[in-house]
Design an enzyme around this catalytic site. Structure first.
Site, short mmCIF file in Angstrom:
data_model
loop_
_atom_site.label_atom_id
_atom_site.label_comp_id
_atom_site.label_asym_id
_atom_site.label_seq_id
_atom_site.Cartn_x
_atom_site.Cartn_y
_atom_site.Cartn_z
N ASP A 1 0.85 -1.20 0.00
CA ASP A 1 0.00 0.00 0.00
C ASP A 1 0.87 1.24 0.00
OD1 ASP A 1 -2.39 1.36 -0.13
OD2 ASP A 1 -2.92 1.09 1.96
N GLY A 2 0.29 2.32 -0.47
CA GLY A 2 0.93 3.62 -0.44
C GLY A 2 0.01 4.60 0.24
N GLU B 1 2.48 3.91 -4.09
CA GLU B 1 1.91 2.59 -4.42
C GLU B 1 2.90 1.78 -5.24
OE1 GLU B 1 -0.90 1.29 -3.37
OE2 GLU B 1 -2.25 2.93 -2.88
N ASP C 1 -4.40 -2.50 -3.33
CA ASP C 1 -5.69 -1.82 -3.50
C ASP C 1 -5.60 -0.76 -4.59
OD1 ASP C 1 -4.33 0.26 -2.25
OD2 ASP C 1 -5.56 0.23 -0.43
N HIS D 1 -9.39 -0.34 2.63
CA HIS D 1 -10.16 0.09 3.80
C HIS D 1 -11.48 -0.67 3.93
CE1 HIS D 1 -7.17 3.24 3.92
NE2 HIS D 1 -7.47 3.52 2.68
N ASP E 1 -1.54 -0.83 4.91
CA ASP E 1 -1.94 0.56 5.07
C ASP E 1 -1.32 1.16 6.34
OD1 ASP E 1 -3.76 2.88 4.36
OD2 ASP E 1 -4.55 2.39 6.35
#
Length: 151
Positions: free
Chosen positions: A15-16, A53, A75, A129, A139
């Site tokens: 994740d970023g 990302e 994501d 999320h 995250d």
């Protein structure tokens, strides 16, 4: 990370995060293989969400010490579609988009393409999320990376 047996896949969540876009940003990676786990994170003072990302996946693949089966969960549709659908056309066209503009983040796409070719990668998209434990962990790590650069 100690490397798994040949048939044990490495499961990677990436994740970023970016606080402002551009702004301080972070990337996070959670790798698992069998009983082994590894957390990676970092960031930059001024960056974009898309760069973070991409950096997360680059750092994840760069941490692998030999060729293995890899399941990457992100994501980011930008990352997943970019590497599975768009990058071949960008390379063929000299790193320009369909509307003849330079590909954004070309430096990172080139590196990701090189690293992905060294592994047996399957790419997966997960809704961010939304309670996926691996995505939530990535995250958290990305936000930890960004926090290092926030005032």
């Amino acid at each position: 990370m100690s490397q798994p047996g040949e048939n044990t896949p490495v499961v990677i969540y990436t994740d970023g995060a970016c606080k402002g876009n551009p702004g301080p940003g972070g990337w996070g990676v959670w790798l698992r293989s069998g009983e082994h786990e590894k957390e990676l994170f970092g960031g930059e003072a001024v960056t974009t969400n898309n760069r973070m990302e991409l950096t997360a996946v680059i750092e994840a693949l760069g941490a692998l010490k030999r060729r293995c089966k890899v399941q990457i969960y992100t994501d980011s549709q930008y990352v997943r579609k970019g590497i599975t659908e768009w990058v071949a056309g960008w390379k063929r066209k000299g790193w320009v988009t369909a509307d003849k503009k330079p590909v954004k983040n070309q430096d990172l796409w080139v590196r990701l393409d090189e690293l992905a070719a060294t592994q047996d990668v399957q790419w997966h998209w997960v809704r961010g999320h939304d309670g996926d434990p691996g995505n939530e962990k990535a995250d958290e790590l990305a936000n930890r990376g960004a926090a290092q650069y926030m005032r």
